[in-house]
Design a protein around this motif. Structure first.
Motif, PDB file in Angstrom:
ATOM      1  N   ASP A 195       0.667  -1.233   0.048  1.00 52.59           N
ATOM      2  CA  ASP A 195      -0.307   0.064  -0.028  1.00 52.59           C
ATOM      3  C   ASP A 195       0.731   1.079   0.443  1.00 52.59           C
ATOM      4  OD1 ASP A 195      -2.343  -1.343  -0.119  1.00 52.59           O
ATOM      5  OD2 ASP A 195      -2.784  -1.328   2.186  1.00 52.59           O
ATOM      6  N   ALA A 196       1.979   1.322   0.775  1.00 56.53           N
ATOM      7  CA  ALA A 196       2.968   2.347   0.804  1.00 56.53           C
ATOM      8  C   ALA A 196       3.373   2.826  -0.448  1.00 56.53           C
ATOM      9  CB  ALA A 196       3.779   2.148   1.835  1.00 56.53           C
ATOM     10  N   HIS A 197       4.042   1.149  -1.023  1.00 58.73           N
ATOM     11  CA  HIS A 197       4.716   1.933  -2.684  1.00 58.73           C
ATOM     12  C   HIS A 197       3.386   2.403  -3.809  1.00 58.73           C
ATOM     13  CE1 HIS A 197       6.900   0.598  -5.816  1.00 58.73           C
ATOM     14  NE2 HIS A 197       6.301  -0.037  -6.408  1.00 58.73           N
ATOM     15  N   LEU A 198       2.552   1.658  -3.287  1.00 56.30           N
ATOM     16  CA  LEU A 198       1.720   2.186  -4.829  1.00 56.30           C
ATOM     17  C   LEU A 198       1.398   3.593  -3.804  1.00 56.30           C
ATOM     18  CD1 LEU A 198      -0.341  -1.095  -5.064  1.00 56.30           C
ATOM     19  CD2 LEU A 198       1.326  -0.225  -6.478  1.00 56.30           C
ATOM     20  N   GLY A 199       1.222   4.090  -3.231  1.00 55.76           N
ATOM     21  CA  GLY A 199       0.736   5.269  -2.834  1.00 55.76           C
ATOM     22  C   GLY A 199       1.846   6.149  -2.848  1.00 55.76           C
ATOM     23  N   ASN A 200       3.003   5.471  -2.914  1.00 56.09           N
ATOM     24  CA  ASN A 200       4.276   6.893  -3.181  1.00 56.09           C
ATOM     25  C   ASN A 200       4.274   6.826  -4.708  1.00 56.09           C
ATOM     26  OD1 ASN A 200       6.770   7.865  -3.688  1.00 56.09           O
ATOM     27  ND2 ASN A 200       7.562   6.028  -3.873  1.00 56.09           N
ATOM     28  N   LEU A 201       3.643   5.690  -5.427  1.00 56.63           N
ATOM     29  CA  LEU A 201       3.539   5.566  -6.918  1.00 56.63           C
ATOM     30  C   LEU A 201       2.756   6.962  -7.408  1.00 56.63           C
ATOM     31  CD1 LEU A 201       3.536   2.200  -8.624  1.00 56.63           C
ATOM     32  CD2 LEU A 201       5.730   4.250  -8.374  1.00 56.63           C
ATOM     33  N   ALA A 202       1.274   6.799  -6.711  1.00 56.32           N
ATOM     34  CA  ALA A 202      -0.142   7.880  -6.751  1.00 56.32           C
ATOM     35  C   ALA A 202       0.500   9.165  -6.544  1.00 56.32           C
ATOM     36  CB  ALA A 202      -1.116   7.351  -6.174  1.00 56.32           C
ATOM     37  N   VAL A 209      -1.695  14.678 -12.905  1.00 59.02           N
ATOM     38  CA  VAL A 209      -1.981  15.392 -13.908  1.00 59.02           C
ATOM     39  C   VAL A 209      -2.729  14.372 -15.030  1.00 59.02           C
ATOM     40  CG1 VAL A 209      -0.129  16.973 -14.387  1.00 59.02           C
ATOM     41  CG2 VAL A 209       0.138  14.896 -15.214  1.00 59.02           C
ATOM     42  N   LEU A 210      -2.944  12.711 -14.424  1.00 61.92           N
ATOM     43  CA  LEU A 210      -2.843  12.169 -15.443  1.00 61.92           C
ATOM     44  C   LEU A 210      -4.944  11.969 -15.324  1.00 61.92           C
ATOM     45  CD1 LEU A 210      -3.091   9.449 -17.145  1.00 61.92           C
ATOM     46  CD2 LEU A 210      -2.663   7.727 -15.643  1.00 61.92           C
ATOM     47  N   GLY A 211      -4.828  12.143 -13.914  1.00 59.27           N
ATOM     48  CA  GLY A 211      -6.301  12.144 -13.760  1.00 59.27           C
ATOM     49  C   GLY A 211      -6.519  10.889 -12.724  1.00 59.27           C
ATOM     50  N   GLU A 212      -7.578  10.441 -11.752  1.00 63.61           N
ATOM     51  CA  GLU A 212      -7.925   9.863 -10.790  1.00 63.61           C
ATOM     52  C   GLU A 212      -8.344   8.142 -11.747  1.00 63.61           C
ATOM     53  OE1 GLU A 212     -10.801   8.898  -7.154  1.00 63.61           O
ATOM     54  OE2 GLU A 212     -11.038  10.881  -7.536  1.00 63.61           O
ATOM     55  N   ALA A 213      -8.933   8.536 -12.757  1.00 67.74           N
ATOM     56  CA  ALA A 213      -9.608   7.059 -12.805  1.00 67.74           C
ATOM     57  C   ALA A 213      -8.631   6.180 -13.461  1.00 67.74           C
ATOM     58  CB  ALA A 213     -10.624   7.795 -14.365  1.00 67.74           C
ATOM     59  N   GLY A 214      -6.950   7.480 -14.482  1.00 70.57           N
ATOM     60  CA  GLY A 214      -6.940   6.548 -15.110  1.00 70.57           C
ATOM     61  C   GLY A 214      -5.265   5.831 -13.500  1.00 70.57           C
ATOM     62  N   ALA A 215      -5.086   6.946 -13.327  1.00 68.96           N
ATOM     63  CA  ALA A 215      -3.921   6.643 -12.210  1.00 68.96           C
ATOM     64  C   ALA A 215      -4.692   5.082 -10.833  1.00 68.96           C
ATOM     65  CB  ALA A 215      -3.801   7.744 -10.713  1.00 68.96           C
ATOM     66  N   ARG A 216      -5.980   5.048 -10.968  1.00 70.44           N
ATOM     67  CA  ARG A 216      -7.106   4.136 -10.138  1.00 70.44           C
ATOM     68  C   ARG A 216      -6.545   2.392 -10.866  1.00 70.44           C
ATOM     69  NH1 ARG A 216     -11.183   6.122  -8.803  1.00 70.44           N
ATOM     70  NH2 ARG A 216     -11.911   5.904 -10.679  1.00 70.44           N
ATOM     71  N   GLU A 217      -7.194   2.524 -12.167  1.00 66.88           N
ATOM     72  CA  GLU A 217      -6.988   1.519 -13.210  1.00 66.88           C
ATOM     73  C   GLU A 217      -4.954   0.838 -13.661  1.00 66.88           C
ATOM     74  OE1 GLU A 217      -7.739   0.085 -17.386  1.00 66.88           O
ATOM     75  OE2 GLU A 217      -7.721   2.339 -17.114  1.00 66.88           O
ATOM     76  N   PHE A 218      -4.123   1.380 -13.032  1.00 69.98           N
ATOM     77  CA  PHE A 218      -2.913   1.232 -13.419  1.00 69.98           C
ATOM     78  C   PHE A 218      -2.482   0.807 -12.209  1.00 69.98           C
ATOM     79  CE2 PHE A 218       1.911   1.551 -12.839  1.00 69.98           C
ATOM     80  CZ  PHE A 218       2.361   1.260 -14.175  1.00 69.98           C
ATOM     81  N   LEU A 219      -2.917   1.326 -11.252  1.00 68.75           N
ATOM     82  CA  LEU A 219      -2.612   1.016  -9.990  1.00 68.75           C
ATOM     83  C   LEU A 219      -3.138  -0.039  -9.206  1.00 68.75           C
ATOM     84  CD1 LEU A 219      -1.966   4.365  -7.545  1.00 68.75           C
ATOM     85  CD2 LEU A 219      -0.059   3.149  -8.636  1.00 68.75           C
ATOM     86  N   ALA A 220      -4.310  -0.547  -9.276  1.00 71.11           N
ATOM     87  CA  ALA A 220      -5.000  -1.464  -9.411  1.00 71.11           C
ATOM     88  C   ALA A 220      -4.411  -2.692 -10.143  1.00 71.11           C
ATOM     89  CB  ALA A 220      -6.596  -1.823  -9.529  1.00 71.11           C
ATOM     90  N   ALA A 221      -3.778  -2.938 -11.508  1.00 70.32           N
ATOM     91  CA  ALA A 221      -3.207  -3.719 -11.744  1.00 70.32           C
ATOM     92  C   ALA A 221      -1.865  -4.183 -11.872  1.00 70.32           C
ATOM     93  CB  ALA A 221      -3.150  -3.020 -13.409  1.00 70.32           C
ATOM     94  N   GLU A 222      -1.270  -3.037 -11.010  1.00 70.13           N
ATOM     95  CA  GLU A 222       0.241  -2.849 -10.613  1.00 70.13           C
ATOM     96  C   GLU A 222       0.494  -3.732  -9.407  1.00 70.13           C
ATOM     97  OE1 GLU A 222       4.416  -2.298 -11.454  1.00 70.13           O
ATOM     98  OE2 GLU A 222       2.256  -2.086 -12.601  1.00 70.13           O
ATOM     99  N   ARG A 223      -0.863  -3.071  -8.601  1.00 68.44           N
ATOM    100  CA  ARG A 223      -1.572  -4.178  -6.900  1.00 68.44           C
ATOM    101  C   ARG A 223      -1.137  -6.188  -7.234  1.00 68.44           C
ATOM    102  NH1 ARG A 223      -2.815  -3.032  -2.069  1.00 68.44           N
ATOM    103  NH2 ARG A 223      -2.976  -0.509  -2.645  1.00 68.44           N
ATOM    104  N   GLU A 224      -1.407  -6.248  -8.355  1.00 66.14           N
ATOM    105  CA  GLU A 224      -1.812  -7.217  -8.803  1.00 66.14           C
ATOM    106  C   GLU A 224      -0.559  -8.526  -9.188  1.00 66.14           C
ATOM    107  OE1 GLU A 224      -4.932 -10.527 -11.584  1.00 66.14           O
ATOM    108  OE2 GLU A 224      -5.244  -8.346 -10.841  1.00 66.14           O
ATOM    109  N   LEU A 225       0.215  -7.244  -9.546  1.00 68.17           N
ATOM    110  CA  LEU A 225       1.026  -8.336 -10.197  1.00 68.17           C
ATOM    111  C   LEU A 225       2.408  -7.903  -9.221  1.00 68.17           C
ATOM    112  CD1 LEU A 225       1.893  -6.154 -13.876  1.00 68.17           C
ATOM    113  CD2 LEU A 225       1.717  -8.063 -13.732  1.00 68.17           C
TER     114      LEU A 225
END
Length: 250
Positions: A195-202, A209-225
């Protein structure tokens, strides 16, 4: 998007920045002292682009008399919560709200690249005392680590960047020609929950500047990987800090 707009984007994620951004290793401040042959303890230091006070706190712990300079009101508010007794002024490196010849160290932690060099270099020379030092550093993920290299490649694809591994030493090639810099690199590691790693990325400006929707989609996929890479839920992050220090001649 202008650099100033990107720099100010951090204000919208100040709490996440404060909670998840990495700090810096003790060896970094050792080098900040060694390269100009000047101790931090007892020195008057201005930490510019101080953000939530990550570097400010370390400088104060070394015994420096620190003033924090930060342009974002929300970032400054987080710094004030963390370091209520540290003097804080709103401002940036292009127009420093500091008296001439008033500081022994001028530090920029992850912040120099947001400045306009035509303004920030003369300002640095103006506020530094004779023999004072300008210290610039950047914390970069170590892309020699396979999982970090894979993540960096995914980030470059997301943001349409060149598909070339970044070179931390490239920052040294863009230093002000007016100053004679000594440089050093410091490697270090931290272990944090996913959670902290992904929070740092966010908290990166690209995501802000990407926007909440795009960031949320990428970070969810990243969490799974990353759950497959770190099944215990703890990420081992490795960093390389690139440091450059220059002294103002008497």
């Amino acid at each position: 998007m202008p650099p100033t707009t990107r720099a100010r984007s951090f204000d919208s994620a100040a709490a996440g920045y404060a909670a998840n951004r990495p700090s810096y290793p003790p060896a970094l401040l050792d080098a900040v002292e060694e390269l100009p042959h000047r101790p931090i303890s007892g020195a008057r230091v201005a930490d510019v682009g101080a953000g939530t006070g990550i570097a400010t706190a370390l400088l104060r712990a070394r015994g420096a008399q620190v003033v924090a300079v930060e342009p974002g009101p929300r970032m400054a508010a987080q710094l004030r919560l963390r370091l209520p007794d540290v003097p804080l002024v709103l401002g940036d490196g292009d127009n420093l709200p500091l008296a001439s010849a008033s500081v022994d160290f001028l530090t920029y932690a992850q912040a120099w690249h947001w400045t306009d060099r035509r303004k920030s270099v003369p300002e640095a020379l103006r506020v530094l005392r004779p023999g004072g030092a300008l210290a610039l550093w950047w914390n970069d993920s170590d892309s020699t680590i396979p999982w970090i290299a894979d993540q960096d490649a995914r980030l470059r694809r997301l943001f349409g960047a060149d598909d070339i591994e970044p070179d931390p030493t490239a920052r040294f090639r863009d230093l002000p020609a007016e100053l004679d810099f000594a440089t050093r690199q410091v490697s270090w590691t931290r272990n944090v929950p996913l959670d902290a790693h992904l929070g740092n990325l966010a908290s990166y400006s690209d995501f802000l500047v990407l926007g909440e929707a795009g960031a949320r989609e990428f970070l969810a996929a990243e969490r799974e990987l990353l759950a497959g890479v770190f099944p215990d839920g703890t990420a081992e992050e490795r960093y390389v800090v690139s440091l450059a220090v220059a002294r103002r001649l008497p």
